[in-house]
Design a protein around this motif. Structure first.
Motif, PDB file in Angstrom:
ATOM      1  N   TYR A 241     -13.742 130.659 -96.242  1.00  0.00           N
ATOM      2  CA  TYR A 241     -13.313 131.438 -95.053  1.00  0.00           C
ATOM      3  C   TYR A 241     -13.547 130.943 -93.814  1.00  0.00           C
ATOM      4  N   THR A 242     -12.668 131.354 -92.838  1.00  0.00           N
ATOM      5  CA  THR A 242     -12.861 130.852 -91.449  1.00  0.00           C
ATOM      6  C   THR A 242     -13.052 132.134 -90.654  1.00  0.00           C
ATOM      7  N   LEU A 243     -14.153 132.328 -90.004  1.00  0.00           N
ATOM      8  CA  LEU A 243     -14.266 133.466 -88.744  1.00  0.00           C
ATOM      9  C   LEU A 243     -14.214 132.872 -87.477  1.00  0.00           C
ATOM     10  N   VAL A 244     -13.374 133.458 -86.765  1.00  0.00           N
ATOM     11  CA  VAL A 244     -13.095 132.992 -85.378  1.00  0.00           C
ATOM     12  C   VAL A 244     -13.596 133.960 -84.378  1.00  0.00           C
ATOM     13  N   ILE A 245     -14.445 133.474 -83.617  1.00  0.00           N
ATOM     14  CA  ILE A 245     -14.774 134.689 -82.329  1.00  0.00           C
ATOM     15  C   ILE A 245     -14.376 133.732 -81.160  1.00  0.00           C
ATOM     16  N   HIS A 246     -13.425 134.541 -80.323  1.00  0.00           N
ATOM     17  CA  HIS A 246     -12.678 134.183 -79.126  1.00  0.00           C
ATOM     18  C   HIS A 246     -13.606 134.458 -77.961  1.00  0.00           C
ATOM     19  N   PRO A 247     -13.396 133.758 -76.836  1.00  0.00           N
ATOM     20  CA  PRO A 247     -13.753 134.116 -75.554  1.00  0.00           C
ATOM     21  C   PRO A 247     -13.499 135.758 -75.061  1.00  0.00           C
ATOM     22  N   ALA A 248     -14.503 136.170 -74.410  1.00  0.00           N
ATOM     23  CA  ALA A 248     -14.193 137.749 -74.041  1.00  0.00           C
ATOM     24  C   ALA A 248     -12.788 137.895 -73.145  1.00  0.00           C
ATOM     25  N   LEU A 249     -12.067 138.602 -73.462  1.00  0.00           N
ATOM     26  CA  LEU A 249     -10.918 138.842 -72.730  1.00  0.00           C
ATOM     27  C   LEU A 249     -11.407 138.874 -70.966  1.00  0.00           C
ATOM     28  N   GLU A 250     -10.322 138.065 -70.563  1.00  0.00           N
ATOM     29  CA  GLU A 250     -10.400 138.012 -68.818  1.00  0.00           C
ATOM     30  C   GLU A 250      -9.333 138.985 -68.385  1.00  0.00           C
ATOM     31  N   ASN A 251      -9.949 139.591 -67.156  1.00  0.00           N
ATOM     32  CA  ASN A 251      -9.123 140.563 -66.341  1.00  0.00           C
ATOM     33  C   ASN A 251      -8.535 141.728 -67.404  1.00  0.00           C
ATOM     34  N   PHE A 252      -9.736 142.141 -68.175  1.00  0.00           N
ATOM     35  CA  PHE A 252      -9.568 143.315 -68.957  1.00  0.00           C
ATOM     36  C   PHE A 252     -10.722 144.109 -68.649  1.00  0.00           C
TER      37      PHE A 252
ATOM     38  N   GLY B 225     -18.381 149.128 -69.682  1.00  0.00           N
ATOM     39  CA  GLY B 225     -18.782 148.045 -68.986  1.00  0.00           C
ATOM     40  C   GLY B 225     -18.655 146.821 -70.138  1.00  0.00           C
ATOM     41  N   ALA B 226     -18.363 147.291 -71.374  1.00  0.00           N
ATOM     42  CA  ALA B 226     -18.453 146.331 -72.592  1.00  0.00           C
ATOM     43  C   ALA B 226     -17.447 145.151 -72.395  1.00  0.00           C
ATOM     44  N   ALA B 227     -17.886 144.062 -72.807  1.00  0.00           N
ATOM     45  CA  ALA B 227     -16.889 142.845 -72.924  1.00  0.00           C
ATOM     46  C   ALA B 227     -16.202 143.193 -74.270  1.00  0.00           C
ATOM     47  N   VAL B 228     -14.938 142.788 -74.064  1.00  0.00           N
ATOM     48  CA  VAL B 228     -14.156 142.956 -75.353  1.00  0.00           C
ATOM     49  C   VAL B 228     -13.912 141.452 -75.767  1.00  0.00           C
ATOM     50  N   VAL B 229     -14.263 141.190 -77.131  1.00  0.00           N
ATOM     51  CA  VAL B 229     -14.332 139.878 -77.727  1.00  0.00           C
ATOM     52  C   VAL B 229     -13.613 139.885 -78.930  1.00  0.00           C
ATOM     53  N   PRO B 230     -12.379 139.176 -78.720  1.00  0.00           N
ATOM     54  CA  PRO B 230     -11.546 139.281 -80.159  1.00  0.00           C
ATOM     55  C   PRO B 230     -12.268 138.289 -81.326  1.00  0.00           C
ATOM     56  N   TYR B 231     -12.063 138.917 -82.440  1.00  0.00           N
ATOM     57  CA  TYR B 231     -12.682 138.227 -83.665  1.00  0.00           C
ATOM     58  C   TYR B 231     -11.807 138.609 -84.716  1.00  0.00           C
TER      59      TYR B 231
END
Length: 303
Positions: A247-258, A231-237
């Motif tokens: 350096y730029t670190l980008v954390i995206h919203p959790a994947l929807e419908n995944f 049930g863990a969220a998948v968060v792209p980084y």
């Protein structure tokens, strides 16, 4: 073997060159500016690319397959830029081991609220990323901002393993061996965020041949399975070094419908996401990895 005996073996004469190399990087971290390290990395890259030619064919084959629109001159320029990123990555890695974060180059973290929101749900987070040359130094930046665990694999060289293990134990909230699926599941169910990079091809019972940059490659389909089990969220980084050295670190919203019920489609979706972020800084991706190896009958051996 006792721990004392194991430690004494690390000082055997065959390991002295590696200890000397680590000592040189420690001196660089202590006395050289980042611009001086950048110039030194370029010299190291020139030697490795033109003289030693370490895995040069692998890099060139990967780049030709993934960027067929580029000329041979552009491919070779990108390959050399990759070797420069690899060499500079050694300075970044060792600086992350030995220098305080406030003495490292400037950085910015974008979207940390997405990770915080996913963690607040209490079901753990798969921090989805890929293998870039900046992964060690950017891991220092990220874990200084928010607790993050990691999957790890011991380096083949036991001398390198010593400072790397100490560093990861110091900065990571939890460290799980990359082959320990049960440990990963436990960590996620306990609410940890775990750095997870499924982009390197490895033949497993759950792997499939799917497109990566339009080229068939062994692809890990486990991300969706892990998300479904926990049930863990998948968060792209994704993180990259900018032209100015920051350096730029980008954390995206959790994947929807995944995840969905289609493991192949989920894996292809992840491949596309990784491709999009590689294109932002293509020289910083780990092109030395044989991404298109061992694909099986019907596929040519490209290396």
């Amino acid at each position: 073997m006792s721990r004392a005996s194991e430690q004494s073996r690390l000082w055997a004469p065959q390991h002295w060159p590696m200890w000397s190399g680590l000592g040189l990087f420690w001196l660089c971290a202590r006395f050289l500016t980042w611009s001086e390290r950048r110039r030194l990395a370029r010299g190291i890259a020139w030697i490795i690319f033109h003289v030693v030619r370490l895995r040069r064919r692998v890099v060139l084959v990967n780049l030709r397959l993934c960027f067929p629109e580029k000329s041979e001159e552009q491919i070779r320029a990108l390959a050399f830029a990759h070797y420069e990123a690899l060499a500079y990555g050694l300075f970044e890695t060792t600086a992350g081991w030995w220098e305080p974060v406030d003495q490292l180059p400037a950085h910015r973290v974008v979207g940390v609220e997405h990770l915080q929101r996913a963690l607040a749900a209490g079901k753990g987070v798969v921090l989805l990323t890929a293998h870039f040359t900046t992964l060690e130094i950017c891991g220092v930046y990220l874990t200084a901002r928010i607790p993050v665990g990691c999957l790890y694999r011991e380096p083949n060289n036991p001398i390198v393993a010593v400072p790397m293990r100490r560093h990861r134990e110091r900065v990571a909230s939890i460290a799980v061996h990359f082959d320990d699926l049960k440990g990963l599941i436990r960590a996620l169910r306990s609410g940890h965020a775990i750095w997870y990079a499924p982009d390197q091809g490895k033949r497993t019972p759950g792997s499939e041949i799917l497109h990566f940059f339009g080229v068939p490659a062994i692809t890990n389909t486990a991300t969706a399975k892990i998300a479904k089990m926990t049930g863990a969220a998948v968060v792209p980084y994704f993180a990259r070094r900018e032209p100015d050295g920051s350096y730029t670190l980008v954390i995206h919203p959790a994947l929807e419908n995944f995840p969905t019920d289609d493991l192949s489609a989920d894996a292809v979706r992840i491949n596309r996401l990784i491709e999009d972020n590689i294109r932002l800084a293509p020289e910083q991706y780990f092109w030395v990895h044989k991404r298109f190896k061992a694909r099986g009958e019907g596929y040519p051996e490209v290396y």
